[in-house]
Write an enzyme that holds these catalytic residues in place. Sequence first.
Site, PDB file in Angstrom:
ATOM      1  N   TYR A   1       0.840  -1.185   0.000  1.00  0.00           N
ATOM      2  CA  TYR A   1       0.000   0.000   0.000  1.00  0.00           C
ATOM      3  C   TYR A   1       0.884   1.247   0.000  1.00  0.00           C
ATOM      4  CZ  TYR A   1      -3.630   3.280   1.311  1.00  0.00           C
ATOM      5  OH  TYR A   1      -4.501   4.339   1.316  1.00  0.00           O
TER       6      TYR A   1
ATOM      7  N   HIS B   1       1.790   4.470   7.311  1.00  0.00           N
ATOM      8  CA  HIS B   1       0.377   4.090   7.122  1.00  0.00           C
ATOM      9  C   HIS B   1      -0.189   3.347   8.337  1.00  0.00           C
ATOM     10  CE1 HIS B   1       0.250   5.449   3.000  1.00  0.00           C
ATOM     11  NE2 HIS B   1       1.299   4.739   2.698  1.00  0.00           N
TER      12      HIS B   1
HETATM   13 MG   LIG Z   1      -0.441   8.970   5.725  1.00  0.00          MG
END
Ligand SMILES: [Mg+2]
Length: 403
Positions: free
Chosen positions: A160, A213
Amino acid sequence: MPKITNARVIVTCPGRNFVTLKIETDSGVHGVGDATLNGRELAVTSYLEDHVIPCLIGRDAHRIEDTWQFLYRGAYWRRGPVTMAAIAAVDVALWDIKAKVAGLPLYQLLGGASRRGCMVYGHANGDTIEETLREARRYMDLGYRAVRLQSGVPGLKSTYGVSKDKDFYEPADADLPTENRWSTESYLRSTPELFAAARKHLGWDIHLLHDVHHRLTPIEAARLAKDLEPYRLFWLEDAVTAENQTNFRLIRGHSTTPLAVGEVFNTIWDCKQLIEEQLIDYIRATVLHAGGITHLRRIAALAELYKVRTGCHGATDLSPITMAAALHLGLAIPNFGIQEYMRHTADTDAVFPHNYRFADGYLHPGDAPGLGVDIDESLAQKFPYKRAYLPVNRLEDGTLHDS
Ligand SMILES: [Mg+2]
């Protein structure tokens, strides 16, 4: 005073979904606001159409603060991304109207320019370290002063944040959520190698950023922040999830790598402890998801007291309306830090004609009255809504993980 006579929601998909609120007044001046909530677009559309717009008709368009309070306090149900995105769309559209009526670019109403432009960072992605560094070099050649580096994690098919297309990154690309795999062990080994290679080959005159993330536990994040210290990052982003703001104390206690978080925050309450305890260096809340200019300005003012600077999220799920609003605010406030800048597709740029311009590593919002951005409604109609979800993330044994 301009009275609101009409307001409508325009949903369009010129490459990805965008929700736009257009407010019209009896003086002929209109304003636009972005209400896009990635993967949940129609929830905000309904909130606006069914609950907010009926309250707007007949109101004085210049009463921005009162309208904000009316929609926030008056609903009884506070906070949350759907509500705050809807309030932000109204707020930004009203600021657009006020600045157009004044005949001034919005930043002039916010105190005037504090700098020549807003420093931005681009995204350099690659499956391998070599490919990522090649991309970073391309941004440097374009004049960027800051680049975010994300590289594929060895042993994982896809990662991702690492896009297939080098110019346009759109993670919400599937009719139902895609499932990605994740290995913390492999990631913690490969990321310091990426930054060691980056400093060796790109030198020290470029700001380097990295986004985790929200994938790590606090102690894992502390280890990564410590391992990255020699490479002097501009920031380490979303090192852990922030529902529990004290997660950041542990990272802070172990490393001087600057920390950034907040792209999913909705209100000042989501970042209050992080800012007051000086657990972060950059706050990434957006105009769009944190209640508009009226509320983000309040967050920035709180942050200023604690030497925390802004670093607003600026991915492609925010329309050019939000980019323009962020640039007007960023140009004016004293504690602007950096602005994320991912280019939109040509179709998106055509649907949202805008005045902001990139030069020498900086974006400037332009000097047209208002936000300097609009929506071409007839062109928008040619791109109907298409359901799209962000991917989910599972560990190698199948456990659903943070994403
Ligand atoms: Mg971010």
